[in-house]
Write an enzyme that holds these catalytic residues in place. Structure first.
Site, PDB file in Angstrom:
ATOM      1  N   LYS A 120       0.859  -1.194   0.000  1.00 31.89           N
ATOM      2  CA  LYS A 120       0.000   0.000   0.000  1.00 31.89           C
ATOM      3  C   LYS A 120       0.882   1.225   0.000  1.00 31.89           C
ATOM      4  CE  LYS A 120      -4.469   0.768   0.335  1.00 31.89           C
ATOM      5  NZ  LYS A 120      -5.467  -0.198  -0.155  1.00 31.89           N
TER       6      LYS A 120
HETATM    7  N1  GLU Z   1      -7.235  -0.072  -3.432  1.00 32.49           N
HETATM    8  C1  GLU Z   1      -7.975  -1.252  -3.707  1.00 32.49           C
HETATM    9  C2  GLU Z   1      -8.028  -2.142  -2.478  1.00 32.49           C
HETATM   10  O1  GLU Z   1      -7.831  -1.686  -1.372  1.00 32.49           O
HETATM   11  C3  GLU Z   1      -7.491  -1.969  -4.945  1.00 32.49           C
HETATM   12  C4  GLU Z   1      -6.068  -2.393  -4.921  1.00 32.49           C
HETATM   13  C5  GLU Z   1      -5.576  -2.947  -6.254  1.00 32.49           C
HETATM   14  O2  GLU Z   1      -6.358  -3.072  -7.168  1.00 32.49           O
HETATM   15  O3  GLU Z   1      -4.389  -3.241  -6.324  1.00 32.49           O
HETATM   16  O4  GLU Z   1      -8.335  -3.295  -2.559  1.00 32.49           O
END
Ligand code: GLU
Length: 430
Positions: A120
């Site tokens: 993240k």
């Molecule tokens: N931000 C989204 C999540 O928390 C998608 C992450 C992604 O597609 O890599 O799942």
């Protein structure tokens, strides 16, 4: 840059009055690890992020002043494959939050059987006070600072809170410029023209809808007799509401940053979406009665979808929740202290790492399409998403039943066990 003397500005560090999200994640991890009888070394390995990067992002603002923003990327784990996870822009972004969200991505990908690890990223900034040019500069500098971290086979970012397709386009372009070749698979959630996937924008909401229907089926609830409350009217909340409405559910409450709205007879979601398109928020929406933000979560309803942000259901309000099912559209909307209260009340909670995994699942589809250079129809995307969501729901349900635990702990057990078994096979390189 102007000739005036630049000054250095840093966004202030956030004051955290919420439960520490990493601690909240770890409390569930500990319960699952204990039930799995995880060896101490493997426990240490899986709880520790692989890399935690903090970058400084100096930007010449539109008036020439220099501001320095702080950016983060945490790679929690890459045992299952390249790490995957969104980038968020918000004033309260912190390293601890990134660590929790990165770990949740690891578990999410494991549950969904996607060959990715978890990561993240984020930049501490207030995007509502930034011009498009400033947002572009922040995105490009953040990406170039992390140029050795990102990559289709290394770490693949995506949108998250306050980031969108345009921001992903800048990530893709910056990375491609550095690599001297167009590299769409470095990031997902891109515009279609740049190698994005059909259905990606709606994927998280669609996954929530599928999870809600699966949970309702378990309790013998029919969509046409089901009332739903959705907190959050962004990409996740609004699409979940729209799709559940299409299934026949009655959406009696919705809310966003501007307030909460209630209509016993059912809210016309198309009209609410139309309102938001012209007015930016739900404020003043005439199709429902304005109610207290806190009252939204406590409304009499069958399904509650917290799809806004972390720490919304806490030990303070969990006892007042009347829903039969909670489908966690947001990441970490329920604190660890609230879990036992909800369980005591017999509320079926479809945990975030399952309920909102539709987004990363279609991100995986996008990455596959980019690498093969062949793009799928919307039907193919949606039917594969539905199949994978249902399979994951079933596996979590069976695991929870086997260990006699909540779906949340069942989901952690399933995920940790998979990553631990993969680690065993790969072994420890030294
Ligand atoms: N931000 C989204 C999540 O928390 C998608 C992450 C992604 O597609 O890599 O799942």
């Amino acid at each position: 840059m102007s000739t005036q003397q630049p000054f250095i500005y840093r966004e202030p560090a956030p004051i955290l009055d919420k439960e520490n999200p990493f601690e909240s994640m770890m409390q569930r991890f500990d319960v699952a690890a204990h039930l799995l009888n995880l060896e101490p070394g493997v426990y240490e390995y899986l709880k520790t992020p692989v890399r935690q990067i903090i970058v400084s992002i100096p930007i010449a603002m539109d008036n020439g002043e220099v501001k320095v923003f702080e950016g983060f990327r945490v790679i929690h784990n890459d045992i299952l494959g390249p790490s995957k996870g969104g980038i968020r822009y918000a004033p309260d972004v912190s390293l601890d939050e990134m660590k929790a969200l990165a770990a949740w991505m690891t578990w999410k990908c494991a549950i969904m059987n996607i060959p990715f690890g978890g990561a993240k990223g984020g930049v501490r900034c207030d995007p509502s006070r930034l011009s498009p040019l400033q947002l572009e500069k922040i995105t490009r500098r953040y990406t170039s600072n992390l140029i050795d971290t990102f990559g289709p086979d290394r770490d693949v970012p995506a949108p998250d809170m306050n980031t969108n397709e345009q921001i992903m386009a800048w990530v893709m372009d910056t990375y491609s410029m550095h690599m001297r070749k167009t590299e769409p698979a470095v990031v997902t959630g891109k515009p279609l023209l740049l190698g994005g996937s059909l259905g990606r924008r709606e994927a998280t909401g669609r996954g929530c809808m599928i999870s809600a229907l699966s949970a309702m089926e378990k309790l013998g609830m029919k969509p046409k007799d089901t009332t739903v409350v959705v907190q959050g009217f962004g990409n996740v909340g609004s699409i979940t509401a729209q799709l559940l409405r299409e299934q026949g559910c009655r959406i009696i409450g919705v809310g966003d940053v501007s307030g909460a709205f209630y209509n016993k007879k059912g809210i016309d979601i198309e009209k609410a979406l139309e309102w938001v398109r012209t007015n930016r928020t739900l404020a003043g929406f005439p199709g429902a009665e304005a109610i207290d933000q806190d009252a939204l979560l406590e409304l009499e309803c069958d399904v509650l979808v917290p799809a806004a942000k972390e720490d919304q259901i806490t030990h303070r309000n969990a006892g007042k929740i009347k829903a039969k099912i909670i489908v966690e559209g947001a990441n970490g909307p329920t604190t660890a202290k609230a879990d036992p209260i909800l369980q005591e009340k017999g509320i079926l909670v479809v945990p975030d790492i399952l309920a909102n995994a539709g987004g990363v699942t279609v991100s995986y589809f996008e990455w596959v399409q980019d690498r093969v250079g062949y793009f799928w129809s919307l039907d193919r995307v949606n039917s594969r998403l539905e199949r994978m969501m249902k399979e994951a729901f079933h596996s979590v349900f069976v695991t929870a039943d086997k260990y006699k635990v909540s779906l949340r702990i069942g989901a952690y057990i399933l995920a940790i066990d998979k990553v631990a078994r993969t680690l065993k096979l790969r072994g420890i390189y030294a």
